[in-house]
Design a protein around this motif. Structure first.
Motif, PDB file in Angstrom:
ATOM      1  N   UNK A  98     -16.359  42.158   2.909  1.00 17.29           N
ATOM      2  CA  UNK A  98     -16.490  42.368   1.459  1.00 17.29           C
ATOM      3  C   UNK A  98     -15.557  41.427   0.695  1.00 17.29           C
ATOM      4  N   UNK A  99     -14.301  41.331   1.141  1.00 14.80           N
ATOM      5  CA  UNK A  99     -13.336  40.465   0.453  1.00 14.80           C
ATOM      6  C   UNK A  99     -13.784  39.015   0.487  1.00 14.80           C
ATOM      7  N   UNK A 100     -14.218  38.555   1.649  1.00 16.85           N
ATOM      8  CA  UNK A 100     -14.686  37.169   1.767  1.00 16.85           C
ATOM      9  C   UNK A 100     -15.925  36.940   0.913  1.00 16.85           C
ATOM     10  N   UNK A 101     -16.811  37.918   0.882  1.00 14.92           N
ATOM     11  CA  UNK A 101     -18.018  37.792   0.064  1.00 14.92           C
ATOM     12  C   UNK A 101     -17.705  37.740  -1.422  1.00 14.92           C
ATOM     13  N   UNK A 155     -18.774  34.378  -3.499  1.00 10.76           N
ATOM     14  CA  UNK A 155     -19.728  34.501  -4.606  1.00 10.76           C
ATOM     15  C   UNK A 155     -19.061  34.385  -5.974  1.00 10.76           C
ATOM     16  N   UNK A 156     -17.728  34.229  -5.998  1.00  7.26           N
ATOM     17  CA  UNK A 156     -16.955  34.075  -7.241  1.00  7.26           C
ATOM     18  C   UNK A 156     -17.033  35.310  -8.141  1.00  7.26           C
ATOM     19  N   UNK A 157     -17.317  36.470  -7.515  1.00  8.09           N
ATOM     20  CA  UNK A 157     -17.346  37.702  -8.296  1.00  8.09           C
ATOM     21  C   UNK A 157     -15.933  38.208  -8.585  1.00  8.09           C
ATOM     22  N   UNK A 215     -23.505  45.393   4.295  1.00 13.62           N
ATOM     23  CA  UNK A 215     -23.175  45.861   5.640  1.00 13.62           C
ATOM     24  C   UNK A 215     -21.693  46.141   5.800  1.00 13.62           C
ATOM     25  N   UNK A 216     -20.847  45.270   5.235  1.00 11.69           N
ATOM     26  CA  UNK A 216     -19.406  45.494   5.291  1.00 11.69           C
ATOM     27  C   UNK A 216     -19.000  46.770   4.575  1.00 11.69           C
ATOM     28  N   UNK A 221      -8.624  39.665  -4.635  1.00 13.06           N
ATOM     29  CA  UNK A 221      -8.211  40.272  -3.357  1.00 13.06           C
ATOM     30  C   UNK A 221      -8.008  39.224  -2.261  1.00 13.06           C
ATOM     31  N   UNK A 222      -8.951  38.288  -2.130  1.00 15.74           N
ATOM     32  CA  UNK A 222      -8.836  37.262  -1.086  1.00 15.74           C
ATOM     33  C   UNK A 222      -7.592  36.403  -1.298  1.00 15.74           C
TER      34      UNK A 222
END
Length: 324
Positions: free
Chosen positions: A246-249, A253-255, A100-101, A259-260
């Motif tokens: 997206x950044x928080x996700x 999720x450690x992907x 969604x983001x 960025x964060x």
């Protein structure tokens, strides 16, 4: 008689429990709504642009249709869906929010491309072709409801994470209260904003005092500028909220935590260099960098969405829409 008194005592105890539950729900809803306030403000900023350019008599009907779609998003689709995911597959919530983001980033970037380079992408131009007014209204309403779905998902997810209750029904009722209250607040405010020029026109024409008529003329002159400002804020909000999701996700999720962590460190460094309002400065820098990330991601997604995903979706559904 003793049996009747015992019954009345039980009824009183049930009433006390019910009253306590109502208080708990109200408190939980207020807390959840406060936590989601940032996204709610974005929602209110995004929506007015969907009625920009329509005749005055179509503004309120369009807002009404969007608000009904928003209630359906929150209460019929998101509420049971999020509760089911939270119970059976909590791991799936973050990836879905990231999708969604990404969609919000695409929407915001597409609008900027149309604004600054109106002939840079033929598919983007097709999305902004006004066509006939009835078709344009349907497209605007559908687009607003889709955007609302993403923002509502974020609002409801934040609210769900805030509710501290093991009871399924307590969570469900609180989420329903939050969803309904936020929808009424957002679209009530939007309706007031878009009709303020009509109020100003009425005041300018029928005001009994010179000050009242001058205020009416001021409202009429100010509202186009306010609407343009809100449209700009709405586009920026899409990029900011989408980039933040997206950044928080990616970090959760450690992907890809870079960025964060980088944005967090930059925001902290800038805030520490400012003697006052450090919290606000840190938030502002974070929001700005989230928006830059969202813009970059959105620009990357434009050709992917309009030239790959859109045609594939059109072939599967038989729709002629390229991306939306």
């Amino acid at each position: 008689m003793s049996g009747l008194l015992a019954l009345l005592d039980d009824v009183a105890a049930i009433a006390k429990v019910a009253a306590s539950s109502v208080d708990d729900i109200a408190a939980a809803a207020a807390k959840a709504g406060t936590k989601a306030a940032g996204v709610v403000i974005d929602d209110a900023a995004v929506t007015p642009k969907y009625v920009h350019g329509f005749s005055a008599d179509r503004e309120l009907p369009i807002i009404w249709r969007i608000s009904l779609g928003s209630l359906k998003n929150k209460l019929i689709i998101l509420l049971p869906g999020l509760l089911a995911l939270d119970h059976f597959a909590p791991w799936a919530i973050t990836p879905l929010l990231m999708l969604g983001g990404a969609y919000l980033c695409f929407e915001g970037a597409e609008k900027l491309v149309h604004m600054f380079a109106p002939h840079a992408d033929h598919e983007v131009e097709k999305d902004f072709d006004t066509k006939d007014p009835a078709h344009l209204e349907e497209e605007k309403v559908a687009g607003a409801i889709k955007t609302d779905f993403i923002l509502s998902a974020e609002i409801m997810t934040i609210a769900l994470a805030t509710i501290e209750s093991p009871s399924f029904w307590m969570q469900a009722i609180t989420l329903a209260v939050v969803g309904a209250f936020i929808t009424v607040a957002v679209y009530g405010a939007v309706a007031l904003i878009v009709k303020m020029d009509d109020v100003g026109l009425h005041m300018a024409a029928t005001g009994r005092t010179g000050a009242g008529r001058a205020l009416g003329r001021g409202l009429v002159l100010a509202m186009p500028k306010l609407m343009a400002f809100l449209s700009t804020v709405g586009t920026a909000a899409m990029l900011w909220v989408g980039g933040n999701i997206v950044i928080h996700g990616l970090e959760v999720t450690h992907l890809w935590a870079w960025p964060y962590e980088t944005i967090h460190h930059i925001a902290e460094a800038v805030a520490n260099a400012v003697p006052v309002a450090k919290g606000f400065v840190e938030w502002l820098v974070t929001a700005a960098l989230d928006g830059v990330f969202g813009l970059i991601l959105g620009v990357i997604l434009i050709p992917v969405a309009t030239r790959i995903i859109g045609p594939i979706w059109s072939s599967l559904t038989g729709s002629k829409a390229a991306a939306h």
